[in-house]
Design a protein around this motif. Structure first.
Motif, PDB file in Angstrom:
ATOM      1  N   VAL A 140      48.846  64.451  35.901  1.00 46.12           N
ATOM      2  CA  VAL A 140      48.052  64.489  37.133  1.00 46.12           C
ATOM      3  C   VAL A 140      46.834  63.589  37.010  1.00 46.12           C
ATOM      4  CG1 VAL A 140      46.653  65.956  38.642  1.00 46.12           C
ATOM      5  CG2 VAL A 140      48.830  66.806  37.758  1.00 46.12           C
ATOM      6  N   LEU A 141      46.162  63.641  35.889  1.00 48.91           N
ATOM      7  CA  LEU A 141      44.983  62.793  35.683  1.00 48.91           C
ATOM      8  C   LEU A 141      45.356  61.316  35.727  1.00 48.91           C
ATOM      9  CD1 LEU A 141      43.150  64.830  32.906  1.00 48.91           C
ATOM     10  CD2 LEU A 141      42.451  64.557  35.296  1.00 48.91           C
ATOM     11  N   LYS A 142      46.527  60.983  35.204  1.00 52.63           N
ATOM     12  CA  LYS A 142      46.992  59.596  35.286  1.00 52.63           C
ATOM     13  C   LYS A 142      47.189  59.183  36.742  1.00 52.63           C
ATOM     14  CE  LYS A 142      49.313  58.862  30.856  1.00 52.63           C
ATOM     15  NZ  LYS A 142      50.603  58.494  30.204  1.00 52.63           N
ATOM     16  N   ILE A 143      47.796  60.061  37.536  1.00 57.63           N
ATOM     17  CA  ILE A 143      48.024  59.742  38.950  1.00 57.63           C
ATOM     18  C   ILE A 143      46.702  59.547  39.678  1.00 57.63           C
ATOM     19  CG2 ILE A 143      48.878  60.684  41.130  1.00 57.63           C
ATOM     20  CD1 ILE A 143      51.130  62.014  39.505  1.00 57.63           C
ATOM     21  N   ILE A 144      45.735  60.427  39.417  1.00 55.33           N
ATOM     22  CA  ILE A 144      44.417  60.304  40.054  1.00 55.33           C
ATOM     23  C   ILE A 144      43.770  58.969  39.707  1.00 55.33           C
ATOM     24  CG2 ILE A 144      42.067  61.253  40.065  1.00 55.33           C
ATOM     25  CD1 ILE A 144      43.338  64.042  39.771  1.00 55.33           C
ATOM     26  N   ASN A 145      44.020  58.487  38.490  1.00 54.06           N
ATOM     27  CA  ASN A 145      43.455  57.207  38.043  1.00 54.06           C
ATOM     28  C   ASN A 145      44.363  56.023  38.336  1.00 54.06           C
ATOM     29  OD1 ASN A 145      40.995  58.228  36.919  1.00 54.06           O
ATOM     30  ND2 ASN A 145      42.190  59.074  35.234  1.00 54.06           N
ATOM     31  N   ASN A 146      45.408  56.272  39.126  1.00 58.14           N
ATOM     32  CA  ASN A 146      46.358  55.226  39.540  1.00 58.14           C
ATOM     33  C   ASN A 146      47.097  54.602  38.363  1.00 58.14           C
ATOM     34  OD1 ASN A 146      47.617  53.915  41.726  1.00 58.14           O
ATOM     35  ND2 ASN A 146      46.361  52.081  41.410  1.00 58.14           N
ATOM     36  N   ASP A 147      47.303  55.379  37.322  1.00 56.79           N
ATOM     37  CA  ASP A 147      48.088  54.954  36.167  1.00 56.79           C
ATOM     38  C   ASP A 147      49.468  55.609  36.322  1.00 56.79           C
ATOM     39  OD1 ASP A 147      49.145  54.233  33.739  1.00 56.79           O
ATOM     40  OD2 ASP A 147      47.832  55.522  32.547  1.00 56.79           O
ATOM     41  N   ILE A 148      50.343  54.976  37.097  1.00 60.05           N
ATOM     42  CA  ILE A 148      51.537  55.678  37.572  1.00 60.05           C
ATOM     43  C   ILE A 148      52.859  55.121  37.047  1.00 60.05           C
ATOM     44  CG2 ILE A 148      50.381  56.444  39.672  1.00 60.05           C
ATOM     45  CD1 ILE A 148      51.879  54.226  41.176  1.00 60.05           C
ATOM     46  N   ASP A 149      52.828  54.207  36.097  1.00 58.36           N
ATOM     47  CA  ASP A 149      54.086  53.642  35.600  1.00 58.36           C
ATOM     48  C   ASP A 149      55.010  54.698  35.000  1.00 58.36           C
ATOM     49  OD1 ASP A 149      53.406  51.147  36.441  1.00 58.36           O
ATOM     50  OD2 ASP A 149      52.799  50.401  34.469  1.00 58.36           O
ATOM     51  N   PHE A 150      54.422  55.771  34.463  1.00 54.03           N
ATOM     52  CA  PHE A 150      55.250  56.807  33.848  1.00 54.03           C
ATOM     53  C   PHE A 150      56.157  57.474  34.881  1.00 54.03           C
ATOM     54  CE2 PHE A 150      51.852  59.373  35.595  1.00 54.03           C
ATOM     55  CZ  PHE A 150      52.449  60.590  35.898  1.00 54.03           C
ATOM     56  N   LEU A 151      55.762  57.444  36.150  1.00 54.53           N
ATOM     57  CA  LEU A 151      56.565  58.079  37.198  1.00 54.53           C
ATOM     58  C   LEU A 151      57.917  57.401  37.350  1.00 54.53           C
ATOM     59  CD1 LEU A 151      53.821  58.598  39.956  1.00 54.53           C
ATOM     60  CD2 LEU A 151      54.918  60.400  38.617  1.00 54.53           C
ATOM     61  N   VAL A 152      57.915  56.088  37.400  1.00 53.98           N
ATOM     62  CA  VAL A 152      59.166  55.359  37.610  1.00 53.98           C
ATOM     63  C   VAL A 152      60.037  55.353  36.362  1.00 53.98           C
ATOM     64  CG1 VAL A 152      58.355  53.045  36.951  1.00 53.98           C
ATOM     65  CG2 VAL A 152      60.100  53.308  38.739  1.00 53.98           C
ATOM     66  N   LYS A 153      59.433  55.548  35.207  1.00 54.05           N
ATOM     67  CA  LYS A 153      60.190  55.593  33.958  1.00 54.05           C
ATOM     68  C   LYS A 153      60.818  56.962  33.719  1.00 54.05           C
ATOM     69  CE  LYS A 153      57.234  52.105  31.825  1.00 54.05           C
ATOM     70  NZ  LYS A 153      56.202  51.843  30.776  1.00 54.05           N
ATOM     71  N   SER A 154      60.424  57.932  34.509  1.00 57.10           N
ATOM     72  CA  SER A 154      60.922  59.294  34.333  1.00 57.10           C
ATOM     73  C   SER A 154      62.326  59.437  34.913  1.00 57.10           C
ATOM     74  CB  SER A 154      59.983  60.272  35.048  1.00 57.10           C
ATOM     75  OG  SER A 154      60.546  61.556  35.134  1.00 57.10           O
ATOM     76  N   ASN A 155      63.075  60.415  34.418  1.00 59.36           N
ATOM     77  CA  ASN A 155      64.373  60.754  35.001  1.00 59.36           C
ATOM     78  C   ASN A 155      64.236  61.726  36.169  1.00 59.36           C
ATOM     79  OD1 ASN A 155      65.880  59.217  33.141  1.00 59.36           O
ATOM     80  ND2 ASN A 155      65.761  60.866  31.616  1.00 59.36           N
ATOM     81  N   ASN A 156      63.009  62.146  36.448  1.00 58.98           N
ATOM     82  CA  ASN A 156      62.739  63.096  37.519  1.00 58.98           C
ATOM     83  C   ASN A 156      62.750  62.372  38.872  1.00 58.98           C
ATOM     84  OD1 ASN A 156      61.167  64.687  39.458  1.00 58.98           O
ATOM     85  ND2 ASN A 156      60.697  66.025  37.730  1.00 58.98           N
ATOM     86  N   GLU A 157      63.650  62.783  39.756  1.00 54.43           N
ATOM     87  CA  GLU A 157      63.799  62.089  41.045  1.00 54.43           C
ATOM     88  C   GLU A 157      62.558  62.207  41.918  1.00 54.43           C
ATOM     89  OE1 GLU A 157      67.332  63.340  43.025  1.00 54.43           O
ATOM     90  OE2 GLU A 157      68.677  62.569  41.461  1.00 54.43           O
ATOM     91  N   LEU A 158      61.858  63.344  41.842  1.00 58.20           N
ATOM     92  CA  LEU A 158      60.651  63.510  42.652  1.00 58.20           C
ATOM     93  C   LEU A 158      59.534  62.611  42.134  1.00 58.20           C
ATOM     94  CD1 LEU A 158      59.623  65.013  45.107  1.00 58.20           C
ATOM     95  CD2 LEU A 158      58.841  66.850  43.600  1.00 58.20           C
TER      96      LEU A 158
END
Length: 226
Positions: free
Chosen positions: A104-122
């Motif tokens: 969550v802290l990464k998202i707030i800081n716009n550090d979001i590359d981990f989202l696309v690397k995840s296997n989680n569809e959401l």
């Protein structure tokens, strides 16, 4: 999860006491309640873009719309949910998954590359929306919830009290965050959620007389204020 019906009403404290006295004899309290209390605290941060896309879609009453939020309960930062709430032709659907405080802290800081690397569809969908629609964490919404459950029809009745918004910060983990009430603090938002049908026994218990339902959302109330 199937699409569900969701009705909302503004009620006063007298209405609340009357309805509660009826439903508490038949329905069971939600498991999230504090010990020795019938309420629990909800804090969410909603995503929005520079053009207020989510708010405008809500106010225009578009038949198909989505909104993303991150939510925690009772200030517990070890159990956090990322949620997408969809509305199509008046029916609601929610998809959720667990997310960590560090993520969550990464998202707030716009550090979001981990989202696309995840296997989680959401996670992947949120990344896509943040990149293409420029969504970012925008508005914190706080309230105290008292919730009751009735298994037939998957009915859930909630009283949301003391609605507040944090207008100067996106730090969802700051328990000292300055917040204000966007509406009269004596108002209670009563929500009725169910699947295909609302059992007659519940319908009879929650008669509200002249009280009218509303389509306004807690997010919209907080956004229009701030």
């Amino acid at each position: 999860m199937n699409f569900r019906n969701e009705l909302k009403h503004y009620i006063n404290y007298a209405d609340y006491l009357i309805i509660k006295s009826k439903i508490s004899k038949i329905l069971t309290l939600d498991k999230n309640c504090y010990e020795n209390s019938c309420e629990y605290k909800i804090r969410s941060i909603y995503f929005e873009n520079f053009n207020d896309k989510v708010l405008k879609e809500k106010l225009l009453g578009l038949n198909k719309r989505d909104k993303f939020r991150i939510r925690l309960y009772n200030n517990n930062d070890t159990f956090i949910k990322l949620e997408k709430k969809s509305k199509i032709n008046g029916l609601c659907k929610k998809i959720s998954c667990n997310i960590t405080k560090q993520e969550v802290l990464k998202i707030i800081n716009n550090d979001i590359d981990f989202l696309v690397k995840s296997n989680n569809e959401l996670f992947q969908e949120l990344y896509f929306k943040m990149k293409t629609e420029f969504l970012k964490p925008k508005t914190i919404v706080d309230y105290d919830r008292e919730a009751y459950i009735y298994n037939v029809g998957n009915v859930r009745l909630t009283f949301d009290k003391n609605l507040k918004t944090g207008i100067v910060s996106q730090n969802i983990f700051n328990n000292e965050l300055e917040t204000i009430n966007p509406i009269n603090k004596d108002y209670i938002i009563f929500e009725v959620k169910y699947n295909e049908f609302l059992p007659d026994i519940i319908l009879n218990l929650i008669q509200l007389g002249e009280r009218t339902k509303t389509s306004i959302s807690k997010y919209a109330l907080c956004r229009m204020y701030g």
